[in-house]
Scaffold this motif. Sequence first.
Motif, PDB file in Angstrom:
ATOM      1  N   LEU A  79      -5.154   5.659  -3.488  1.00 23.42           N
ATOM      2  CA  LEU A  79      -5.059   4.662  -4.915  1.00 23.42           C
ATOM      3  C   LEU A  79      -4.501   3.550  -4.591  1.00 23.42           C
ATOM      4  O   LEU A  79      -3.234   3.294  -4.425  1.00 23.42           O
ATOM      5  CB  LEU A  79      -4.460   5.532  -6.164  1.00 23.42           C
ATOM      6  N   TYR A  80      -5.266   2.291  -4.840  1.00 21.96           N
ATOM      7  CA  TYR A  80      -4.687   0.923  -4.525  1.00 21.96           C
ATOM      8  C   TYR A  80      -5.142  -0.047  -5.917  1.00 21.96           C
ATOM      9  O   TYR A  80      -6.528  -0.060  -6.007  1.00 21.96           O
ATOM     10  CB  TYR A  80      -5.276   0.476  -3.249  1.00 21.96           C
ATOM     11  N   TRP A 127      -9.759   3.927  -5.802  1.00 25.08           N
ATOM     12  CA  TRP A 127      -9.515   4.815  -4.657  1.00 25.08           C
ATOM     13  C   TRP A 127     -10.108   4.018  -3.494  1.00 25.08           C
ATOM     14  O   TRP A 127     -11.294   3.225  -3.676  1.00 25.08           O
ATOM     15  CB  TRP A 127     -10.564   6.022  -4.865  1.00 25.08           C
ATOM     16  N   VAL A 128      -9.581   4.096  -2.326  1.00 24.33           N
ATOM     17  CA  VAL A 128      -9.857   3.245  -1.088  1.00 24.33           C
ATOM     18  C   VAL A 128      -9.798   4.682  -0.069  1.00 24.33           C
ATOM     19  O   VAL A 128      -8.929   5.303   0.116  1.00 24.33           O
ATOM     20  CB  VAL A 128      -8.904   2.400  -0.632  1.00 24.33           C
ATOM     21  N   ASP A 129     -10.999   4.590   0.704  1.00 26.01           N
ATOM     22  CA  ASP A 129     -10.984   5.513   1.914  1.00 26.01           C
ATOM     23  C   ASP A 129     -10.071   5.385   2.979  1.00 26.01           C
ATOM     24  O   ASP A 129      -9.995   4.054   3.320  1.00 26.01           O
ATOM     25  CB  ASP A 129     -12.396   5.596   2.334  1.00 26.01           C
ATOM     26  N   VAL A 130      -9.488   6.330   3.221  1.00 24.73           N
ATOM     27  CA  VAL A 130      -8.627   6.212   4.581  1.00 24.73           C
ATOM     28  C   VAL A 130      -9.531   6.714   5.835  1.00 24.73           C
ATOM     29  O   VAL A 130      -9.415   7.854   6.186  1.00 24.73           O
ATOM     30  CB  VAL A 130      -7.273   7.026   4.631  1.00 24.73           C
ATOM     31  N   THR A 131     -10.354   5.945   6.132  1.00 25.60           N
ATOM     32  CA  THR A 131     -11.489   5.965   7.123  1.00 25.60           C
ATOM     33  C   THR A 131     -10.771   6.434   8.497  1.00 25.60           C
ATOM     34  O   THR A 131      -9.930   5.682   9.177  1.00 25.60           O
ATOM     35  CB  THR A 131     -12.296   4.678   7.578  1.00 25.60           C
ATOM     36  N   PRO A 132     -11.347   7.615   8.879  1.00 26.52           N
ATOM     37  CA  PRO A 132     -10.439   8.155  10.308  1.00 26.52           C
ATOM     38  C   PRO A 132     -10.706   7.198  11.502  1.00 26.52           C
ATOM     39  O   PRO A 132     -12.094   6.710  11.459  1.00 26.52           O
ATOM     40  CB  PRO A 132     -11.296   9.217  10.620  1.00 26.52           C
ATOM     41  N   LEU A 133      -9.722   7.156  12.024  1.00 26.37           N
ATOM     42  CA  LEU A 133      -9.721   5.899  13.318  1.00 26.37           C
ATOM     43  C   LEU A 133      -9.352   6.673  14.525  1.00 26.37           C
ATOM     44  O   LEU A 133      -8.099   7.006  14.638  1.00 26.37           O
ATOM     45  CB  LEU A 133      -8.792   4.737  12.998  1.00 26.37           C
ATOM     46  N   PRO A 134     -10.132   6.844  15.272  1.00 29.63           N
ATOM     47  CA  PRO A 134      -9.849   7.867  16.585  1.00 29.63           C
ATOM     48  C   PRO A 134      -8.517   7.454  17.241  1.00 29.63           C
ATOM     49  O   PRO A 134      -8.264   6.221  17.288  1.00 29.63           O
ATOM     50  CB  PRO A 134     -10.742   7.787  17.741  1.00 29.63           C
ATOM     51  N   GLY A 135      -7.669   8.376  17.291  1.00 31.20           N
ATOM     52  CA  GLY A 135      -6.396   8.185  17.872  1.00 31.20           C
ATOM     53  C   GLY A 135      -5.125   7.487  16.975  1.00 31.20           C
ATOM     54  O   GLY A 135      -4.066   7.376  17.381  1.00 31.20           O
ATOM     55  N   TRP A 164       0.734  -1.323  -0.039  1.00 33.81           N
ATOM     56  CA  TRP A 164       0.014   0.116  -0.032  1.00 33.81           C
ATOM     57  C   TRP A 164       1.020   1.092   0.109  1.00 33.81           C
ATOM     58  O   TRP A 164       0.330   2.406  -0.649  1.00 33.81           O
ATOM     59  CB  TRP A 164      -0.965   0.125   1.145  1.00 33.81           C
ATOM     60  N   GLY A 165       1.993   1.233   0.695  1.00 34.87           N
ATOM     61  CA  GLY A 165       2.745   2.532   0.975  1.00 34.87           C
ATOM     62  C   GLY A 165       2.032   3.409   1.718  1.00 34.87           C
ATOM     63  O   GLY A 165       2.448   4.750   1.747  1.00 34.87           O
ATOM     64  N   LEU A 166       0.991   3.110   2.459  1.00 40.33           N
ATOM     65  CA  LEU A 166       0.211   3.770   3.284  1.00 40.33           C
ATOM     66  C   LEU A 166      -0.793   3.047   4.188  1.00 40.33           C
ATOM     67  O   LEU A 166      -1.164   1.947   3.874  1.00 40.33           O
ATOM     68  CB  LEU A 166      -0.728   4.562   2.454  1.00 40.33           C
ATOM     69  N   ILE A 221      -5.816  17.578  -4.810  1.00 34.78           N
ATOM     70  CA  ILE A 221      -5.680  16.742  -6.069  1.00 34.78           C
ATOM     71  C   ILE A 221      -5.012  15.609  -5.896  1.00 34.78           C
ATOM     72  O   ILE A 221      -4.090  15.634  -4.760  1.00 34.78           O
ATOM     73  CB  ILE A 221      -5.243  17.644  -7.230  1.00 34.78           C
ATOM     74  N   ALA A 222      -5.089  14.607  -6.359  1.00 32.57           N
ATOM     75  CA  ALA A 222      -4.349  13.322  -6.503  1.00 32.57           C
ATOM     76  C   ALA A 222      -2.866  13.636  -6.507  1.00 32.57           C
ATOM     77  O   ALA A 222      -2.247  14.383  -7.594  1.00 32.57           O
ATOM     78  CB  ALA A 222      -4.605  12.245  -7.355  1.00 32.57           C
TER      79      ALA A 222
END
Length: 378
Positions: free
Chosen positions: A267-268, A272-280, A98-100, A245-246
Motif C-alpha cells: 500500500l503506497y 495498492w502497488v504490485d511488488v513485481t517479481p524480479l529474478p534474483g 515506501w518502507g519496502l 490479508i493486508a
Amino acid sequence: MVVTSSVGEVQPVVSPDYDREHEFRAFFDSKAGVKGIIDSGATKIPRIFVHDFDKPEDKPCPGNSNLSIPVIDIGGINQDADTRSDTVDKIRAASEEWGLFQVVNHGIPSTVMNKMVDAVRQFHEQDVEIKKLYCTSDPKAMFRYNKGTFDRSQMKKSVAWGDCISCEFDHLPADFPELPGEFRNPMSEYMNCVNTLGMTLFELLSEALGLRKSYLKDIGCAEGLYFVGHYYPPCPEPELTQAAIAHSDLAFLNMLLQDQIGGLQVLYQNEWVDVTPLPGAMVVNFGDMMQLITNDKFKSSKHRVLAKKVGPRISVATFMRPARSEAVTSRMYEPIEELLSDENPAIYKRTTIKDCMAQLYSNLSAGDGSSALLHFRI
Ligand code: OGA
Ligand code: NI
C-alpha cells in the motif's frame, strides 16, 4: 509474521445449513492445509475462506501500474566511498517513502535461492502423513507446519488461502538438527547468506539514519531469525479470498524471497502497488518495530498477497528481530534518541518486544488491518 490465519470476520451471507464450526473443524482436523482442499479436487472454495471485503480498498484489485517499487543495486557498497554513500542515499529515500524495496546484487547466489524455494515446495508437496508430524502446538518446537492455521483459537476467523512452515531461532545455529533431513542443507546455506545480507542492510540502514554503522545491530535488532516458508496453492475463486490479508509486519526487517508467480502488493499513498517479481532480487521491508525506533522516519509498509488461479506461489520470509529469551523480549525499545530534537520529539512510548508482539497479534486477529503502532503513540 505468519499471516495465513489472520483474516477478517466472514459476513453472515451464509445459508442456514452452513455449519461454520463444523467446516473449521474439518479443515483443522484434516491437517492437510489449503493444499489438501485443492488435492481433493475442489472447484469452489469452502466458506471459511470467503473474505468479507466490506471496505472497498480491501477488495482484491490489480496494482497501480504507473507506480513501481524502488530497485536498489547494492553490489558496489564496498567499492569506494562515493558508491557506498550513493547506495545509502537510495536506501534512505526508499525507506522513508515506501518502507519496502527490492535489492539486487545482494550476494546471495541464485542457486542458493532456488534450492530454498524448491525445498519449501517439496516440503508442502510431500505425503501429507509426513507433513502432519510437524503440525505441533508445542511453543518450544523449532520447526512447525501451519502454525497459525491449525490454532483452534482462530476458529472464529476466516482463513487465508495459504499454507506455511515456520522456524524460529536465536542467533544463527551451525546446524539445524530438528529440521526434516532434506530441509537442513538448503536451509543452512540460505540462512547463512540471508543473515549476512541482513547484517549488511542493518549497517546501511544505520548509516542512512546518520548513525554509526553498527548502531542497529548493537541495540539487538538482528539477534533472532524467524523463517516462514509460504506455499499458496492455486485458487479456483481468487476474487473471494486472499492469500494473505493486508497487514504490517512486527519485526525490524523482513527479507523476502518470492518466486515468479506474483500477487504481493504494497500500500503506497492509499493505492495498492504490485511488488513485481524480479529474478534474483530480494524484497526488503520494515515492520512496526523499525517504524517505532526511527520515530516514523522509516515506514512499516502495509502489504498483502492476492490469491491467484495459477500456482502454487512460493515465498520465503526471513524476519530479523530480537532474540526470544525472556530477558531480551523484556528489553525496552523506544525512538532512538539521536534522531530526536525539539522539532522532532518522540511520538512513541517505550515498549518491550513482548508487549509489541501481543498488540500485533491482537490486531491481526481483529483482522481489520489496523496498525499495532497506534497503541504505542504518545
Ligand atoms: C509475511 C508476508 C508475503 C509473501 O510473511 O509476512 O507478508 O509474499 N509474506 O508471502
Ligand atoms: Ni508480511
